[in-house]
Motif scaffolding. Structure first.
Motif, PDB file in Angstrom:
ATOM      1  N   ALA A 278     -54.348   2.341 -74.919  1.00  0.00           N
ATOM      2  CA  ALA A 278     -53.363   1.430 -74.332  1.00  0.00           C
ATOM      3  C   ALA A 278     -51.943   1.966 -74.522  1.00  0.00           C
ATOM      4  O   ALA A 278     -51.115   1.905 -73.607  1.00  0.00           O
ATOM      5  CB  ALA A 278     -53.491   0.043 -74.959  1.00  0.00           C
ATOM      6  N   ARG A 279     -51.653   2.500 -75.713  1.00  0.00           N
ATOM      7  CA  ARG A 279     -50.328   3.065 -75.982  1.00  0.00           C
ATOM      8  C   ARG A 279     -50.112   4.313 -75.119  1.00  0.00           C
ATOM      9  O   ARG A 279     -49.039   4.507 -74.545  1.00  0.00           O
ATOM     10  CB  ARG A 279     -50.186   3.404 -77.472  1.00  0.00           C
ATOM     11  N   ARG A 280     -51.126   5.144 -75.012  1.00  0.00           N
ATOM     12  CA  ARG A 280     -51.030   6.365 -74.190  1.00  0.00           C
ATOM     13  C   ARG A 280     -50.767   6.000 -72.730  1.00  0.00           C
ATOM     14  O   ARG A 280     -49.914   6.597 -72.080  1.00  0.00           O
ATOM     15  CB  ARG A 280     -52.312   7.171 -74.339  1.00  0.00           C
ATOM     16  N   ASP A 281     -51.500   5.002 -72.206  1.00  0.00           N
ATOM     17  CA  ASP A 281     -51.301   4.575 -70.822  1.00  0.00           C
ATOM     18  C   ASP A 281     -49.887   4.047 -70.611  1.00  0.00           C
ATOM     19  O   ASP A 281     -49.274   4.295 -69.570  1.00  0.00           O
ATOM     20  CB  ASP A 281     -52.330   3.503 -70.436  1.00  0.00           C
ATOM     21  N   HIS A 282     -49.368   3.321 -71.602  1.00  0.00           N
ATOM     22  CA  HIS A 282     -48.005   2.802 -71.506  1.00  0.00           C
ATOM     23  C   HIS A 282     -46.996   3.955 -71.470  1.00  0.00           C
ATOM     24  O   HIS A 282     -46.039   3.930 -70.684  1.00  0.00           O
ATOM     25  CB  HIS A 282     -47.710   1.871 -72.687  1.00  0.00           C
TER      26      HIS A 282
ATOM     27  N   ALA B 156     -47.009   5.630 -68.121  1.00  0.00           N
ATOM     28  CA  ALA B 156     -46.433   4.818 -67.045  1.00  0.00           C
ATOM     29  C   ALA B 156     -44.912   4.908 -67.018  1.00  0.00           C
ATOM     30  O   ALA B 156     -44.296   4.712 -65.973  1.00  0.00           O
ATOM     31  CB  ALA B 156     -46.859   3.359 -67.209  1.00  0.00           C
ATOM     32  N   GLY B 157     -44.290   5.230 -68.158  1.00  0.00           N
ATOM     33  CA  GLY B 157     -42.831   5.337 -68.215  1.00  0.00           C
ATOM     34  C   GLY B 157     -42.377   6.783 -68.220  1.00  0.00           C
ATOM     35  O   GLY B 157     -43.158   7.700 -67.966  1.00  0.00           O
TER      36      GLY B 157
ATOM     37  N   HIS C 229     -41.798  10.110 -69.663  1.00  0.00           N
ATOM     38  CA  HIS C 229     -42.477  10.750 -70.781  1.00  0.00           C
ATOM     39  C   HIS C 229     -42.460  12.266 -70.626  1.00  0.00           C
ATOM     40  O   HIS C 229     -42.168  12.800 -69.562  1.00  0.00           O
ATOM     41  CB  HIS C 229     -43.923  10.261 -70.890  1.00  0.00           C
TER      42      HIS C 229
END
Length: 196
Positions: A27-31, A34-35, A37
């Motif tokens: 979940a943290r990786r996907d977040h 999405a921004g 990075h």
């Protein structure tokens, strides 16, 4: 330290590696993805500068940006100590200015830490190198990781190229057959004309 307590201590440290929560969740990786990075490529050499380094003992490696754990691994640095195969990891991280910190424990008498002020640009790959003493930024280059969309695009290009090649082959086959028929007719005409 006698061998049995030493291996018990190493086993305990390795068991705790799984529960330290240093690896980022999906979940943290996907977040992060999405921004804005970037990516960090971390290459490790053996910590020769650390007191009591034992290349045969697995090391507990943690890497963090601004105290947020991105990596928590147990690894043997014997190949890196021998200079044959440095150890490496690729990590996604938020773009911006950070304090990167690498900690090594377990294979050294006292935990060893190396820090680096890092400015990670959006869509760039920062190549960090731990040379055994310090953490350094080797370079930062634009980077676009392979994605499923890119693979699909390449497959579609190959299919289009394959279809074009098949059409060209069909045309060449028709021309070869027409040429062969023309040659047979010409030979037949010449043969009949000579007989006459």
């Amino acid at each position: 330290m006698p061998p049995i307590p030493k291996w018990f201590a190493v086993t305990t440290l390795l068991a705790c590696t799984a529960c330290n929560g240093a690896d980022i969740s999906d979940a943290r990786r996907d977040h992060l993805l999405a921004g804005e990075h970037g990516w960090i490529d971390l290459t490790l050499s053996a910590p020769d500068a650390a007191a009591g380094f034992d290349p045969a003992t697995p090391c507990l490696l943690t890497f963090s940006l601004d105290k947020e754990g991105l990596l928590g691994e147990s690894a043997t640095l014997a190949p890196a100590a021998a200079g044959t195969a440095p150890l490496g990891y690729r990590l996604v991280a938020p773009a911006g200015k950070h304090l990167a910190e690498l900690n090594i424990a377990g294979c050294v008498k006292e935990a060893y830490s190396a820090k680096l002020a890092l400015s990670l640009e959006n869509k760039h790959l920062a190549n960090l190198v731990f040379d055994g003493k310090t953490l350094q930024l080797r370079d930062s280059l634009p980077y676009e990781p392979t994605s499923l969309e890119w693979v699909r695009g390449e497959v579609l290009k190959l299919q289009a190229h394959d279809a074009t090649s098949a059409d060209a082959l069909a045309t060449l086959t028709k021309l070869a057959i027409a040429s062969l028929l023309l040659n047979v007719l010409t030979l037949g005409y010449v043969f009949l004309k000579r007989r006459a």
